[in-house]
Design a protein around this motif. Structure first.
Motif, PDB file in Angstrom:
ATOM      1  N   LEU A   1      -2.169   7.831   5.541  1.00 20.98           N
ATOM      2  CA  LEU A   1      -2.313   9.401   5.384  1.00 20.98           C
ATOM      3  C   LEU A   1      -1.207  10.153   5.933  1.00 20.98           C
ATOM      4  O   LEU A   1      -0.788   9.796   7.041  1.00 20.98           O
ATOM      5  N   GLY A   2      -0.695  11.028   5.143  1.00 21.21           N
ATOM      6  CA  GLY A   2       0.493  11.694   5.671  1.00 21.21           C
ATOM      7  C   GLY A   2       1.837  11.354   5.442  1.00 21.21           C
ATOM      8  O   GLY A   2       2.839  11.766   6.068  1.00 21.21           O
TER       9      GLY A   2
ATOM     10  N   GLY B   1      -7.468  14.966   2.856  1.00 21.95           N
ATOM     11  CA  GLY B   1      -6.086  14.536   2.806  1.00 21.95           C
ATOM     12  C   GLY B   1      -5.516  13.448   2.108  1.00 21.95           C
ATOM     13  O   GLY B   1      -4.180  13.134   1.937  1.00 21.95           O
ATOM     14  N   TYR B   2      -6.245  12.573   1.332  1.00 24.98           N
ATOM     15  CA  TYR B   2      -5.841  11.121   0.713  1.00 24.98           C
ATOM     16  C   TYR B   2      -5.789  11.780  -0.934  1.00 24.98           C
ATOM     17  O   TYR B   2      -6.110  12.660  -1.408  1.00 24.98           O
ATOM     18  N   GLU B   3      -4.989  10.763  -1.363  1.00 23.89           N
ATOM     19  CA  GLU B   3      -4.564  11.090  -2.867  1.00 23.89           C
ATOM     20  C   GLU B   3      -4.851   9.939  -3.625  1.00 23.89           C
ATOM     21  O   GLU B   3      -4.795   8.728  -3.132  1.00 23.89           O
TER      22      GLU B   3
ATOM     23  N   VAL C   1     -10.316   4.181   1.872  1.00 21.62           N
ATOM     24  CA  VAL C   1      -9.178   4.788   2.248  1.00 21.62           C
ATOM     25  C   VAL C   1      -8.340   3.907   3.218  1.00 21.62           C
ATOM     26  O   VAL C   1      -8.861   3.524   4.218  1.00 21.62           O
ATOM     27  N   CYS C   2      -6.932   3.937   3.314  1.00 22.41           N
ATOM     28  CA  CYS C   2      -6.321   3.480   4.358  1.00 22.41           C
ATOM     29  C   CYS C   2      -5.670   4.392   5.230  1.00 22.41           C
ATOM     30  O   CYS C   2      -4.879   5.143   4.679  1.00 22.41           O
ATOM     31  N   ARG C   3      -6.101   4.674   6.443  1.00 24.02           N
ATOM     32  CA  ARG C   3      -5.727   5.689   7.321  1.00 24.02           C
ATOM     33  C   ARG C   3      -4.169   5.609   7.496  1.00 24.02           C
ATOM     34  O   ARG C   3      -3.830   6.578   7.896  1.00 24.02           O
TER      35      ARG C   3
ATOM     36  N   ILE D   1       0.861  -1.199  -0.154  1.00 24.07           N
ATOM     37  CA  ILE D   1      -0.166  -0.051   0.010  1.00 24.07           C
ATOM     38  C   ILE D   1       1.111   1.361   0.030  1.00 24.07           C
ATOM     39  O   ILE D   1       1.657   1.291   0.707  1.00 24.07           O
ATOM     40  N   THR D   2       0.515   2.193  -0.903  1.00 22.29           N
ATOM     41  CA  THR D   2       1.316   3.478  -0.886  1.00 22.29           C
ATOM     42  C   THR D   2       0.393   4.583  -0.634  1.00 22.29           C
ATOM     43  O   THR D   2      -0.753   4.358  -0.206  1.00 22.29           O
ATOM     44  N   SER D   3       0.866   5.661  -0.856  1.00 16.29           N
ATOM     45  CA  SER D   3      -0.049   6.995  -0.381  1.00 16.29           C
ATOM     46  C   SER D   3      -1.360   7.149  -1.380  1.00 16.29           C
ATOM     47  O   SER D   3      -2.132   7.820  -1.151  1.00 16.29           O
TER      48      SER D   3
END
Length: 317
Positions: A282-283, A159-161, A277-279, A33-35
C-alpha cells in the motif's frame, strides 16, 4: 471477535499468476508482489471491437489458452529485453509471441466491469491470433500503468489497486476447502476451476473464510472480502465445457443464506475463497517495490494467522 495472537500454521502449496485475464495460469515457485498484486498478474486483456473485455463467462474457449513467461520473469529485479516474450498457445493455433518490451500505441475506451480507460495495444499479429481463435474481432491489450489507475472497491480495501483482475489483488483458497467440496461431488474438480493466486495447505477446510490478517514471509495480507463466485468454476478448464454440478453443490452449502444467516441475504451468491490485499504494497510505487528485497513469497512458505473472526457471519462479503 478478533484474536490478535499468532496461531495456526499452514503452508503455501502453490502460487499461480494469470498474465492474460481469463486465460490459463502459470504455476511458479515464487512471485514478486507489486502495487497491483503479483507481478504480471492480469496485465493483459482480450477485448472485442468496442474495447469491452472478454472473459470465460461469455468466451469459455479462453480456458484453453495457455500462457508462458520466461522463468526469470519472476525474479524481483528482472527486466525484459528485446528478446523477451509472452508466449500464447491454444488448440489448432500457431504460437503467438508477444514482446514484453512495451509497444508505443495506446487505445482508448477499454473497459472491464465498472472501469474504462486507455490501454496499450499489442498490435495486429496478436489481434489476428485472438480474432481467429475466438471467431470474432478481438484485440490483445496491456494495462497502461504509466497513465491509468484501477482502484479496488474502497468500501472493502481503501487505497489498493489492480490491473485487469476482477476486483482484488489476491485470491487465496485452502486445499482443505477444495477437498471438502470434492467429497460432495460425483466428479472431483481441480483447483484451477477457482483460479486462485495462492493455494495453502495444512489448515481446516474453509479456515480462510475467517482470516482477516495473515503473514507470509514477513508480508502482511489482509482478508477483505469473501469471494463470491460467478459461472467460471462450472467450466472445465481442460475442455472449456460447463456443467451444473459444481454450481448446484456450492449453492447447497456455500450460499450467502447458509454462511451468513444473520445478515441481510444476498440471494444467489455463493462463496469460495478469500479476497486479499498485501498491506506492505500500500502506497508503494513500482520503483520502491522493485528496490525492496522482501516483496516476494515462495511455495513452501509458512502461513501465520494473526487475526481472525469467529464465523463467516462476521466476514465482509
Amino acid at each position: 471477535m478478533a484474536d490478535e495472537k499468532e496461531h495456526g500454521i499452514s503452508t503455501v502449496k502453490s502460487i499461480v499468476v494469470y498474465p492474460i485475464k481469463s486465460c490459463g495460469g502459470i504455476y511458479v515457485t515464487q512471485a514478486p508482489i507489486t502495487s497491483t498484486g503479483f507481478k504480471w498478474d492480469r496485465q493483459w486483456l482480450t477485448v472485442n471491437s468496442k474495447g469491452r473485455a472478454y472473459t470465460q463467462r461469455v468466451e469459455p474457449k479462453l480456458a484453453l489458452v495457455q500462457v508462458f513467461l520466461p522463468d526469470e520473469a519472476f525474479f524481483e529485479d528482472w527486466q525484459p529485453s528485446d528478446e523477451s516474450f509472452l508466449e500464447v498457445k491454444a488448440p489448432g493455433m500457431d504460437v503467438l509471441k508477444v514482446p514484453l518490451t512495451k509497444p508505443l500505441k495506446t487505445v482508448d475506451n477499454v473497459s472491464v466491469w465498472e472501469w474504462c480507460g486507455s490501454a496499450i495495444d499489442e498490435g495486429p499479429s496478436a489481434a489476428k491470433w485472438f480474432s481467429t481463435y475466438l471467431g470474432k474481432s478481438s484485440r490483445l491489450v496491456r494495462f497502461n500503468s504509466d497513465s491509468e489507475v484501477r482502484p479496488v472497491d474502497p468500501n472493502y480495501a481503501h487505497g489498493y489497486e489492480v490491473m485487469f483482475a476482477d476486483g482484488y489483488p489476491f485470491l487465496l483458497i485452502s486445499q482443505g476447502s477444495l477437498n471438502a467440496l470434492n467429497a460432495l461431488l460425483q466428479e472431483p474438480v481441480p483447483i484451477n476451476r477457482f483460479r486462485p493466486n495462492i493455494l495453502v495447505d495444512g489448515c481446516f477446510s474453509f479456515s480462510e473464510d475467517l482470516w482477516t490478517e495473515i503473514r507470509i514471509n514477513k508480508l502482511t495480507f489482509q482478508g477483505v472480502k469473501l469471494c463470491s463466485r460467478c459461472k467460471v468454476p462450472t467450466i472445465n478448464q481442460e475442455t472449456a465445457v460447463a456443467g451444473p454440478e459444481v454450481g448446484e453443490t456450492l449453492l447447497k452449502f456455500r450460499s450467502d443464506e447458509v454462511l451468513r444467516p444473520n445478515r441481510k441475504p444476498q440471494k444467489g451468491k455463493v462463496y469460495f475463497g478469500q479476497n486479499m490485499v498485501c498491506r506492505d504494497s500500500l502506497g508503494l510505487g513500482m520503483e520502491k517495490i522493485n528496490m525492496a528485497n522482501s516483496m516476494i513469497i515462495k511455495v513452501g512458505d509458512p502461513v501465520y494467522v494473526l487475526k481472525m473472526v469467529s464465523s463467516p457471519d462476521d466476514s465482509p462479503a
